[in-house]
Design an enzyme around this catalytic site. Structure first.
Site, PDB file in Angstrom:
ATOM      1  N   HIS A 122       0.810  -1.230   0.000  1.00 50.88           N
ATOM      2  CA  HIS A 122       0.000   0.000   0.000  1.00 50.88           C
ATOM      3  C   HIS A 122       0.841   1.276   0.000  1.00 50.88           C
ATOM      4  O   HIS A 122       0.728   2.125   0.874  1.00 50.88           O
ATOM      5  CB  HIS A 122      -0.940   0.021   1.215  1.00 50.88           C
ATOM      6  CG  HIS A 122      -1.879  -1.126   1.298  1.00 50.88           C
ATOM      7  ND1 HIS A 122      -2.815  -1.248   2.294  1.00 50.88           N
ATOM      8  CD2 HIS A 122      -2.013  -2.230   0.527  1.00 50.88           C
ATOM      9  CE1 HIS A 122      -3.488  -2.368   2.129  1.00 50.88           C
ATOM     10  NE2 HIS A 122      -3.013  -2.983   1.062  1.00 50.88           N
ATOM     11  N   GLU A 216     -12.784   0.683  -5.401  1.00 45.65           N
ATOM     12  CA  GLU A 216     -13.567   1.901  -5.643  1.00 45.65           C
ATOM     13  C   GLU A 216     -13.057   2.741  -6.806  1.00 45.65           C
ATOM     14  O   GLU A 216     -11.864   2.745  -7.132  1.00 45.65           O
ATOM     15  CB  GLU A 216     -13.494   2.801  -4.395  1.00 45.65           C
ATOM     16  CG  GLU A 216     -14.013   2.174  -3.123  1.00 45.65           C
ATOM     17  CD  GLU A 216     -13.807   3.073  -1.913  1.00 45.65           C
ATOM     18  OE1 GLU A 216     -14.299   2.701  -0.830  1.00 45.65           O
ATOM     19  OE2 GLU A 216     -13.147   4.140  -2.033  1.00 45.65           O
TER      20      GLU A 216
END
Length: 349
Positions: A122, A216
């Site tokens: 990440h 998303e």
């Protein structure tokens, strides 16, 4: 629509080593970053034998050399920007640096922003100049979810600085490069040509708090809180901004771009999204001049597992009007095919 809408795909470049970002320059050259630290120069459709630059990066897990961007004043301002992970005193960080373009190579010039949180996972990593000629940077929360809501941390954010690394006076949090927050692992940014809206792709949870998927697409607004880890999906709570798309199957979207060329007229205005685990190139159709999603097509795969070209990391429009996308099958999570990794070119059928 597994094979695309009246298009064909051809191999443009092959035998790359985990390419991450593709950047076309106004003079016809192209640069591609490889996560282990090389920036390669492509001229006339051929990779040059000498790297454009070799950076000292920490290629650990998802970290390493990631996003590339050209100065909006290029070539009169001959600068290339790159984001990478590095290790210092046993800790991982990310930074954005600037290279001066010398034609055949790029030479380190300065660090633009430093000490962004880094990790095995990440790291975000996408950088791009917006219509305002400011530099936007996606910073992941490095698998420390609490950083995304912490305005004293630069992790889990979209950041905005000027080309020298200065903080714009109209940033939403005085003296901070933070533009939006509550992001988990944002990996793609692109501006809708007609409206100037900033669209962002973001990876949903992979087991945190017992949740999976919920990847998303968001529209980023200045000062907006996108909810992670307080909420996932689109709960409709007024203090958070809901995504315009949430996938309930694991999709991880990476690089994104709006198509605005003439070569593929039937694709004009559509948002394209390179995806990793689901191995699809997504075409997202939007109502004219709006954020209303009217259709999503999954190209090059018929399900959520094996796609024709494998894991896809980035998609960009070239100066010839073609769409180009990168495979990422050598990143440790894919199944490399002969000649991987590759850059593919989408042209009319």
């Amino acid at each position: 629509m597994p094979d695309g809408d009246n298009v064909r795909v051809e191999v443009w470049i092959e035998n790359l080593d985990i390419p991450w970002s593709l950047l076309f320059l106004p003079d016809g050259r192209a640069l591609v970053s490889e996560r282990k630290g090389r920036i390669l120069l492509i001229k006339n459709g051929k990779v040059q034998s000498r790297p454009y630059a070799v950076l000292d990066v920490a290629h650990i897990g998802e970290g390493g050399l990631m996003g590339l961007a050209a100065d909006p004043g290029f070539p009169s301002k001959p600068f290339i920007y790159a984001m990478h992970t590095y290790e210092e005193n046993g800790k991982l960080y990310n930074r954005v640096i600037r290279l001066k373009d010398k034609g055949e190579n790029g030479v380190f010039e300065k660090t633009i922003i430093d000490k962004l949180p880094g990790g095995t996972f990440h790291n975000g990593g996408r950088i791009a100049f917006g219509p305002d000629r400011l530099l936007y940077i996606t910073a992941g929360e490095t698998f420390k979810a609490e950083l995304a809501q912490d305005l004293s941390s630069l992790g889990g954010k979209v950041l905005r600085v000027d080309r020298e690394g200065g903080i714009p006076s109209d940033n939403p949090f005085k003296g901070s490069p933070i533009y939006s927050y509550g992001q988990r692992n944002p990996q793609g940014i692109s501006w809708q040509p007609e409206t100037g809206r900033l669209f962002e792709s973001e990876h949903g949870p992979s087991g945190e708090y017992g949740h999976f998927a919920n990847d998303e697409i968001n529209i980023i607004v200045k000062g907006g809180n996108y909810g992670w880890p307080k909420v996932i999906g689109a709960p409709g709570l007024k203090q958070y901004i809901d995504p315009i798309i949430v996938w309930k199957h694991t999709t991880p979207p990476s690089g994104i771009t709006f198509y605005k060329g003439d070569l593929l007229k039937n694709l004009r205005g559509d948002l394209f999204v390179a995806t990793l685990k689901s191995q699809a190139l997504l075409r997202i159709k939007l109502a004219k001049d709006s954020a209303k999603v009217t259709r999503i097509e999954r190209w090059f795969t018929s399900d959520y597992s094996e796609g024709k070209y494998g894991r896809l990391r980035d998609v960009v429009q070239g100066p010839d009007g073609a769409l180009y996308f990168l495979s990422n099958n050598r990143d440790g999570r894919g199944t490399p095919k002969p000649g991987d990794d590759k850059i593919y070119r989408i042209v009319p059928k």
